[in-house]
Design an enzyme around this catalytic site. Structure first.
Site, PDB file in Angstrom:
ATOM      1  N   ASP A 204       0.856  -1.181   0.000  1.00  8.59           N
ATOM      2  CA  ASP A 204       0.000   0.000   0.000  1.00  8.59           C
ATOM      3  C   ASP A 204       0.893   1.233   0.000  1.00  8.59           C
ATOM      4  OD1 ASP A 204       1.076   0.269   2.527  1.00  8.59           O
ATOM      5  OD2 ASP A 204      -0.833   0.268   3.592  1.00  8.59           O
ATOM      6  N   ASP A 206       1.342   4.824   2.332  1.00  6.80           N
ATOM      7  CA  ASP A 206       0.915   5.401   3.603  1.00  6.80           C
ATOM      8  C   ASP A 206       1.314   6.868   3.691  1.00  6.80           C
ATOM      9  OD1 ASP A 206       0.336   2.650   5.000  1.00  6.80           O
ATOM     10  OD2 ASP A 206       2.392   2.453   4.265  1.00  6.80           O
ATOM     11  N   ASP A 314      -3.320   4.302   2.849  1.00  2.00           N
ATOM     12  CA  ASP A 314      -3.649   4.632   4.241  1.00  2.00           C
ATOM     13  C   ASP A 314      -3.319   6.089   4.497  1.00  2.00           C
ATOM     14  OD1 ASP A 314      -4.467   2.070   4.852  1.00  2.00           O
ATOM     15  OD2 ASP A 314      -2.540   1.460   5.709  1.00  2.00           O
TER      16      ASP A 314
HETATM   17  P1  GTP Z   1       4.102  -2.563   3.088  1.00  2.00           P
HETATM   18  O1  GTP Z   1       2.929  -1.644   3.105  1.00  2.00           O
HETATM   19  O2  GTP Z   1       3.707  -3.985   3.149  1.00  2.00           O
HETATM   20  O3  GTP Z   1       5.022  -2.275   1.964  1.00  2.00           O
HETATM   21  O4  GTP Z   1       4.965  -2.306   4.413  1.00  2.00           O
HETATM   22  P2  GTP Z   1       4.745  -1.206   5.513  1.00  2.00           P
HETATM   23  O5  GTP Z   1       5.913  -1.254   6.412  1.00  2.00           O
HETATM   24  O6  GTP Z   1       4.424   0.119   4.887  1.00  2.00           O
HETATM   25  O7  GTP Z   1       3.499  -1.755   6.313  1.00  2.00           O
HETATM   26  P3  GTP Z   1       2.094  -1.094   6.668  1.00  2.00           P
HETATM   27  O8  GTP Z   1       1.595  -0.218   5.596  1.00  2.00           O
HETATM   28  O9  GTP Z   1       1.212  -2.222   7.067  1.00  2.00           O
HETATM   29  O10 GTP Z   1       2.356  -0.264   7.971  1.00  2.00           O
HETATM   30  C1  GTP Z   1       3.207   0.855   8.002  1.00  2.00           C
HETATM   31  C2  GTP Z   1       3.559   1.168   9.399  1.00  2.00           C
HETATM   32  O11 GTP Z   1       2.428   1.666  10.093  1.00  2.00           O
HETATM   33  C3  GTP Z   1       4.053  -0.044  10.169  1.00  2.00           C
HETATM   34  O12 GTP Z   1       5.196   0.319  10.892  1.00  2.00           O
HETATM   35  C4  GTP Z   1       2.985  -0.357  11.172  1.00  2.00           C
HETATM   36  O13 GTP Z   1       3.531  -0.708  12.408  1.00  2.00           O
HETATM   37  C5  GTP Z   1       2.246   0.955  11.277  1.00  2.00           C
HETATM   38  N1  GTP Z   1       0.823   0.713  11.432  1.00  2.00           N
HETATM   39  C6  GTP Z   1      -0.010   0.081  10.598  1.00  2.00           C
HETATM   40  N2  GTP Z   1      -1.254   0.041  11.096  1.00  2.00           N
HETATM   41  C7  GTP Z   1      -1.191   0.671  12.269  1.00  2.00           C
HETATM   42  C8  GTP Z   1      -2.134   0.987  13.278  1.00  2.00           C
HETATM   43  O14 GTP Z   1      -3.299   0.645  13.195  1.00  2.00           O
HETATM   44  N3  GTP Z   1      -1.669   1.705  14.348  1.00  2.00           N
HETATM   45  C9  GTP Z   1      -0.368   2.098  14.442  1.00  2.00           C
HETATM   46  N4  GTP Z   1       0.039   2.787  15.493  1.00  2.00           N
HETATM   47  N5  GTP Z   1       0.530   1.801  13.530  1.00  2.00           N
HETATM   48  C10 GTP Z   1       0.129   1.103  12.472  1.00  2.00           C
HETATM   49 MN    MN Z   2       2.638   0.382   3.806  1.00  2.00          MN
HETATM   50 MN    MN Z   3      -0.468   0.712   5.601  1.00  2.00          MN
END
Ligand code: GTP
Ligand code: MN
Ligand code: MN
Length: 390
Positions: A204, A206, A314
């Site tokens: 995704d 973020d 996100d």
């Molecule tokens: P990919 O998206 O798979 O490429 O990896 P990513 O590291 O970007 O993972 P992700 O988008 O799932 O999450 C990004 C960061 O946000 C991670 O460090 C998570 O710990 C954090 N995160 C995701 N969801 C939540 C949540 O609901 N609350 C909090 N506090 N952190 C979150």
């Molecule tokens: Mn991500």
């Molecule tokens: Mn995410």
């Protein structure tokens, strides 16, 4: 005379947040096997085992060179008996028989496919599997009631399981920045998550949004979302309200790990033109787009190729006073975050969340306006995002 071969052992601190872990992984075969077993544990409601495998994988990811023999691992932290058996198997046989067997198992395959649907968690997937639903077609034929997220997830299954590229992330960023500029001039948008850590692809994209004047960020999320929606960029969105400010339950209590920012889980409709904006600059326009099977089929039907793709996005909004904590908390990796909180709690008697850092000994919150200050409060050397790939 016995000549013991000198093998240099690695020395490694035990918390991932004390280490520098780049994307340059010299032990990918080992860490792939351990990560697969971690994933299987997480899909089997065995989070403890999952974390143990994740920690073991993270230690190997941080090593400066490939592991060639078990003796090199002497003294390394986080390598339990099970992880060591897996490592030994890979070193001796080129692959882990347990990881290979897991990969082939019907249960693992079904859990992967079903939880690969946006909106479907382990609990739901398990229930379906118990009822004999192990694939997408069976799910569709079963006419199970699906919620709005799951319907969107199923509809865009293929797109959402195709990795998002950096060029696509840049195209999404341009759209989000335009939205934010349109609804709240002066507000700032920051790319977070894996792409901030330098990953080349992600599941995704973020973003964290804030405004330099405290309080001005209030109400930003619904405005951004309705701008995006009015411009036709949203295939799905679910916004959750900030309950942190609303929770007026008495004196300051240590913040929990559950964070309560206003956030939006969405699926973007990213037009082809926008996607190629970033790519074309890089590779030149002369190269023809490869024609996929699906695109060919739709062309035969006279529909033309789909001129957009679905992308998970996100969005999070934080007040400027909590921005550094939000930035640190949402940049990841997940294991790095987990280890930061464990370090804070176990080694420093502090509670770290994506909102604040609370010092239990001094009974007060520690302020910070940058990630560097938070690491300093925690007594840790600063680790930049590109080295948080634990
Ligand atoms: P990919 O998206 O798979 O490429 O990896 P990513 O590291 O970007 O993972 P992700 O988008 O799932 O999450 C990004 C960061 O946000 C991670 O460090 C998570 O710990 C954090 N995160 C995701 N969801 C939540 C949540 O609901 N609350 C909090 N506090 N952190 C979150
Ligand atoms: Mn991500
Ligand atoms: Mn995410």
């Amino acid at each position: 005379q016995m000549n013991e071969v000198e093998v240099e052992a690695f020395s490694t601190p035990s918390y991932a947040c004390q280490r520098r872990t780049t994307l340059d992984n010299h032990n990918a075969v080992l860490t792939d096997a351990l990560s697969l077993l971690a994933e299987n544990a997480e899909l089997s409601d065995e989070d403890g085992r999952g974390v143990a495998f994740r920690r073991a994988a993270a230690v190997l990811k941080s090593l400066p060179e490939p592991v060639t023999g078990l003796t090199q691992l002497r003294g390394l932290p986080c390598l339990g008996g099970h992880s060591l058996r897996v490592i030994k198997d890979v070193l001796e046989n080129g692959a882990s028989s347990e990881a290979e067997a897991t990969k082939q198992s019907e249960r693992f395959k079904a859990l992967k496919v079903l939880t690969g649907i946006f909106g479907v968690g382990v609990k739901t997937a398990e229930r379906w599997i118990r009822d004999g639903i192990v694939g997408l077609q069976q799910l569709q034929l079963s006419e199970r009631p699906l919620n709005r997220a799951q319907r969107a997830g199923l509809r865009h299954y293929e797109d959402l399981n195709r990795p998002v590229t950096r060029a696509e992330a840049a195209a999404v960023a341009a759209v989000v920045e335009e939205a934010v500029a349109a609804v709240l001039p002066g507000a700032r948008t920051t790319l977070i998550g894996g792409f901030r850590r330098g990953k080349l692809t992600g599941h995704d994209v973020d973003f964290l949004m804030t405004h330099p004047e405290e309080g001005r960020e209030a109400g930003l999320m619904p405005k951004v979302v309705s701008w995006l929606d009015s411009q036709g960029f949203l295939l799905y969105q679910k916004t959750t309200r900030n309950s942190y400010l609303e929770a007026k339950d008495g004196p300051a209590r240590p913040p929990s790990n559950m964070d309560r920012f206003e956030r939006c889980y969405s699926i973007f409709k990213l037009p082809e033109e926008a996607r190629r904006g970033g790519e074309e600059a890089r590779r030149g326009a002369e190269e023809a787009e490869p024609c996929s099977g699906a695109a060919a089929a739709s062309q035969v039907k006279g529909e033309g190729p789909k001129p957009w793709r679905a992308v998970r996005v996100d969005l999070v909004v934080s007040p400027i006073s909590q921005f550094a904590f939000a930035l640190l908390g949402w940049t990841g990796s997940k294991l790095f975050e987990r280890e930061l909180r464990r370090w804070a709690g176990h080694e420093k008697a502090m509670s770290l969340s994506s909102h604040a850092l609370y010092d239990n000994k001094q009974s007060r919150y520690l302020r910070a306006s940058s990630e560097e200050e938070i690491f300093a409060h925690l007594g840790l050397e600063y680790v930049p995002p590109s080295e948080r790939n634990a």
